[in-house]
Design a protein around this motif. Sequence first.
Motif, PDB file in Angstrom:
ATOM      1  N   ALA A   1      40.062 -64.517 -74.192  1.00 32.14           N
ATOM      2  CA  ALA A   1      40.061 -64.044 -75.579  1.00 32.14           C
ATOM      3  C   ALA A   1      38.970 -63.002 -75.805  1.00 32.14           C
ATOM      4  O   ALA A   1      39.146 -62.072 -76.612  1.00 32.14           O
ATOM      5  CB  ALA A   1      39.862 -65.223 -76.537  1.00 32.14           C
ATOM      6  N   GLU A   2      37.864 -63.117 -75.106  1.00 31.26           N
ATOM      7  CA  GLU A   2      36.761 -62.175 -75.285  1.00 31.26           C
ATOM      8  C   GLU A   2      37.089 -60.798 -74.733  1.00 31.26           C
ATOM      9  O   GLU A   2      36.797 -59.784 -75.373  1.00 31.26           O
ATOM     10  CB  GLU A   2      35.478 -62.703 -74.634  1.00 31.26           C
ATOM     11  N   ASP A   3      37.664 -60.735 -73.537  1.00 32.71           N
ATOM     12  CA  ASP A   3      37.886 -59.406 -72.941  1.00 32.71           C
ATOM     13  C   ASP A   3      39.344 -58.942 -73.001  1.00 32.71           C
ATOM     14  O   ASP A   3      39.657 -57.813 -72.617  1.00 32.71           O
ATOM     15  CB  ASP A   3      37.360 -59.349 -71.503  1.00 32.71           C
ATOM     16  N   GLY A   4      40.255 -59.818 -73.466  1.00 32.23           N
ATOM     17  CA  GLY A   4      41.638 -59.417 -73.672  1.00 32.23           C
ATOM     18  C   GLY A   4      42.497 -59.385 -72.423  1.00 32.23           C
ATOM     19  O   GLY A   4      43.643 -58.921 -72.468  1.00 32.23           O
ATOM     20  N   ARG A   5      41.994 -59.892 -71.285  1.00 32.06           N
ATOM     21  CA  ARG A   5      42.796 -59.858 -70.058  1.00 32.06           C
ATOM     22  C   ARG A   5      43.873 -60.941 -70.096  1.00 32.06           C
ATOM     23  O   ARG A   5      43.761 -61.917 -70.848  1.00 32.06           O
ATOM     24  CB  ARG A   5      41.905 -60.048 -68.832  1.00 32.06           C
ATOM     25  N   ALA A   6      44.872 -60.764 -69.257  1.00 33.24           N
ATOM     26  CA  ALA A   6      45.982 -61.712 -69.241  1.00 33.24           C
ATOM     27  C   ALA A   6      45.829 -62.775 -68.166  1.00 33.24           C
ATOM     28  O   ALA A   6      46.339 -63.885 -68.315  1.00 33.24           O
ATOM     29  CB  ALA A   6      47.299 -60.970 -69.037  1.00 33.24           C
ATOM     30  N   GLY A   7      45.135 -62.453 -67.059  1.00 32.63           N
ATOM     31  CA  GLY A   7      45.052 -63.384 -65.948  1.00 32.63           C
ATOM     32  C   GLY A   7      43.629 -63.623 -65.481  1.00 32.63           C
ATOM     33  O   GLY A   7      42.679 -63.553 -66.258  1.00 32.63           O
ATOM     34  N   LYS A   8      43.491 -63.871 -64.193  1.00 27.15           N
ATOM     35  CA  LYS A   8      42.198 -64.221 -63.614  1.00 27.15           C
ATOM     36  C   LYS A   8      41.353 -62.988 -63.308  1.00 27.15           C
ATOM     37  O   LYS A   8      40.124 -63.027 -63.397  1.00 27.15           O
ATOM     38  CB  LYS A   8      42.443 -65.003 -62.310  1.00 27.15           C
ATOM     39  N   ARG A   9      41.985 -61.875 -62.934  1.00 29.04           N
ATOM     40  CA  ARG A   9      41.253 -60.679 -62.536  1.00 29.04           C
ATOM     41  C   ARG A   9      40.562 -60.049 -63.737  1.00 29.04           C
ATOM     42  O   ARG A   9      41.077 -60.075 -64.859  1.00 29.04           O
ATOM     43  CB  ARG A   9      42.194 -59.663 -61.894  1.00 29.04           C
ATOM     44  N   ILE A  10      39.382 -59.470 -63.496  1.00 26.61           N
ATOM     45  CA  ILE A  10      38.629 -58.830 -64.572  1.00 26.61           C
ATOM     46  C   ILE A  10      38.339 -57.385 -64.220  1.00 26.61           C
ATOM     47  O   ILE A  10      38.363 -56.985 -63.052  1.00 26.61           O
ATOM     48  CB  ILE A  10      37.297 -59.563 -64.848  1.00 26.61           C
ATOM     49  N   ASN A  11      38.050 -56.602 -65.239  1.00 21.70           N
ATOM     50  CA  ASN A  11      37.514 -55.253 -65.063  1.00 21.70           C
ATOM     51  C   ASN A  11      35.998 -55.387 -65.105  1.00 21.70           C
ATOM     52  O   ASN A  11      35.400 -55.533 -66.170  1.00 21.70           O
ATOM     53  CB  ASN A  11      38.017 -54.336 -66.174  1.00 21.70           C
ATOM     54  N   ALA A  12      35.368 -55.342 -63.943  1.00 23.31           N
ATOM     55  CA  ALA A  12      33.927 -55.598 -63.866  1.00 23.31           C
ATOM     56  C   ALA A  12      33.127 -54.616 -64.700  1.00 23.31           C
ATOM     57  O   ALA A  12      32.053 -54.950 -65.213  1.00 23.31           O
ATOM     58  CB  ALA A  12      33.477 -55.548 -62.410  1.00 23.31           C
ATOM     59  N   GLY A  13      33.644 -53.389 -64.863  1.00 24.31           N
ATOM     60  CA  GLY A  13      32.921 -52.401 -65.648  1.00 24.31           C
ATOM     61  C   GLY A  13      32.705 -52.836 -67.084  1.00 24.31           C
ATOM     62  O   GLY A  13      31.726 -52.416 -67.727  1.00 24.31           O
ATOM     63  N   ASP A  14      33.595 -53.674 -67.619  1.00 25.36           N
ATOM     64  CA  ASP A  14      33.431 -54.170 -68.986  1.00 25.36           C
ATOM     65  C   ASP A  14      32.212 -55.076 -69.119  1.00 25.36           C
ATOM     66  O   ASP A  14      31.704 -55.279 -70.233  1.00 25.36           O
ATOM     67  CB  ASP A  14      34.669 -54.959 -69.420  1.00 25.36           C
ATOM     68  N   TYR A  15      31.753 -55.617 -68.001  1.00 30.36           N
ATOM     69  CA  TYR A  15      30.679 -56.611 -68.032  1.00 30.36           C
ATOM     70  C   TYR A  15      29.309 -56.050 -67.643  1.00 30.36           C
ATOM     71  O   TYR A  15      28.278 -56.598 -68.056  1.00 30.36           O
ATOM     72  CB  TYR A  15      31.019 -57.768 -67.093  1.00 30.36           C
ATOM     73  N   MET A  16      29.284 -55.003 -66.855  1.00 30.25           N
ATOM     74  CA  MET A  16      28.015 -54.561 -66.294  1.00 30.25           C
ATOM     75  C   MET A  16      27.000 -54.166 -67.364  1.00 30.25           C
ATOM     76  O   MET A  16      25.815 -54.484 -67.256  1.00 30.25           O
ATOM     77  CB  MET A  16      28.234 -53.418 -65.306  1.00 30.25           C
ATOM     78  N   SER A  17      27.435 -53.484 -68.421  1.00 36.81           N
ATOM     79  CA  SER A  17      26.491 -53.065 -69.457  1.00 36.81           C
ATOM     80  C   SER A  17      26.036 -54.222 -70.338  1.00 36.81           C
ATOM     81  O   SER A  17      25.060 -54.093 -71.082  1.00 36.81           O
ATOM     82  CB  SER A  17      27.117 -51.973 -70.327  1.00 36.81           C
ATOM     83  N   ARG A  18      26.704 -55.363 -70.239  1.00 32.94           N
ATOM     84  CA  ARG A  18      26.363 -56.528 -71.057  1.00 32.94           C
ATOM     85  C   ARG A  18      25.562 -57.581 -70.283  1.00 32.94           C
ATOM     86  O   ARG A  18      25.203 -58.618 -70.831  1.00 32.94           O
ATOM     87  CB  ARG A  18      27.641 -57.196 -71.579  1.00 32.94           C
ATOM     88  N   ARG A  19      25.308 -57.330 -69.008  1.00 31.94           N
ATOM     89  CA  ARG A  19      24.767 -58.400 -68.159  1.00 31.94           C
ATOM     90  C   ARG A  19      23.377 -58.849 -68.588  1.00 31.94           C
ATOM     91  O   ARG A  19      23.016 -60.019 -68.399  1.00 31.94           O
ATOM     92  CB  ARG A  19      24.774 -57.955 -66.696  1.00 31.94           C
ATOM     93  N   ARG A  20      22.593 -57.955 -69.192  1.00 29.96           N
ATOM     94  CA  ARG A  20      21.254 -58.342 -69.653  1.00 29.96           C
ATOM     95  C   ARG A  20      21.341 -59.496 -70.658  1.00 29.96           C
ATOM     96  O   ARG A  20      20.519 -60.417 -70.622  1.00 29.96           O
ATOM     97  CB  ARG A  20      20.561 -57.130 -70.275  1.00 29.96           C
ATOM     98  N   HIS A  21      22.313 -59.422 -71.543  1.00 26.90           N
ATOM     99  CA  HIS A  21      22.472 -60.471 -72.552  1.00 26.90           C
ATOM    100  C   HIS A  21      22.940 -61.782 -71.923  1.00 26.90           C
ATOM    101  O   HIS A  21      22.512 -62.863 -72.322  1.00 26.90           O
ATOM    102  CB  HIS A  21      23.459 -60.015 -73.618  1.00 26.90           C
ATOM    103  N   ALA A  22      23.826 -61.682 -70.927  1.00 27.58           N
ATOM    104  CA  ALA A  22      24.284 -62.885 -70.233  1.00 27.58           C
ATOM    105  C   ALA A  22      23.121 -63.579 -69.537  1.00 27.58           C
ATOM    106  O   ALA A  22      23.013 -64.813 -69.564  1.00 27.58           O
ATOM    107  CB  ALA A  22      25.378 -62.528 -69.226  1.00 27.58           C
ATOM    108  N   VAL A  23      22.255 -62.805 -68.910  1.00 27.15           N
ATOM    109  CA  VAL A  23      21.078 -63.381 -68.235  1.00 27.15           C
ATOM    110  C   VAL A  23      20.214 -64.122 -69.243  1.00 27.15           C
ATOM    111  O   VAL A  23      19.783 -65.265 -69.012  1.00 27.15           O
ATOM    112  CB  VAL A  23      20.270 -62.281 -67.523  1.00 27.15           C
ATOM    113  N   ALA A  24      19.934 -63.502 -70.376  1.00 28.79           N
ATOM    114  CA  ALA A  24      19.082 -64.130 -71.393  1.00 28.79           C
ATOM    115  C   ALA A  24      19.709 -65.413 -71.923  1.00 28.79           C
ATOM    116  O   ALA A  24      19.025 -66.432 -72.106  1.00 28.79           O
ATOM    117  CB  ALA A  24      18.830 -63.149 -72.537  1.00 28.79           C
TER     118      ALA A  24
END
Length: 214
Positions: free
Chosen positions: A146-169
């Motif tokens: 629901a967060e990234d709108g994908r249909a299956g298991k595979r992800i577009n990693a580029g959608d996550y790289m700029s957000r990784r600082r927040h995930a770490v925190a």
Amino acid sequence: MKRSTGKSLKRKVGVRPELRTVVVFCEGQGSEPDYVTGLVRLPEVSCNAALHIEISDVHGVPYTLVDNAVALKKRDAEEVDECWCLFDVEWPQHHPRLAEAVRRANDIPGVQVAVSNPCFEVWLIMHYRDVTAFLTTAEAERQSRAEDGRAGKRINAGDYMSRRRHAVARAKRLEARHRQTGTTMPHDNPSSGVFMLLEAIGADGSDTPATHER
């Protein structure tokens, strides 16, 4: 096991400063290897570490991942600096031999684990928002899609790289909360140790501006 990305583990000498060789073990063809492939492409990672991925052909085997990592570290001790094993706890049915897998890794210098509870998708959700309530595996997967709108298991990693600082925190706050209450695996749901891998390879975003915060 089969190597999906990365060149030879043999170190390059006399070309550039010697890089740390880090091998990441994960299972399946899906979000975990997609995400690690995104990390490989980060400039701050490529200048710190030669990052490789090993993908398990067998699903749901944390102990096997660790066992393979231990075997590689012992066999190629001079070429491999660290092995990291990414695996899940799973709820409601836990993976077998979880505690044994962690103990096995702890006994071998240079072998680390990054455990997500209930599953890797909780780490993906943390790129978008806080996660504080208990989740089953199915619910974590649903919320992640629901967060990234994908249909299956595979992800577009580029959608996550700029957000990784927040995930770490967010992951570190959860770890601190569980440590304060004395909550340990498998009861530390939700949690993810993937942030430790990012810190180890210089991909935690600590030197980059915050973006996409909600």
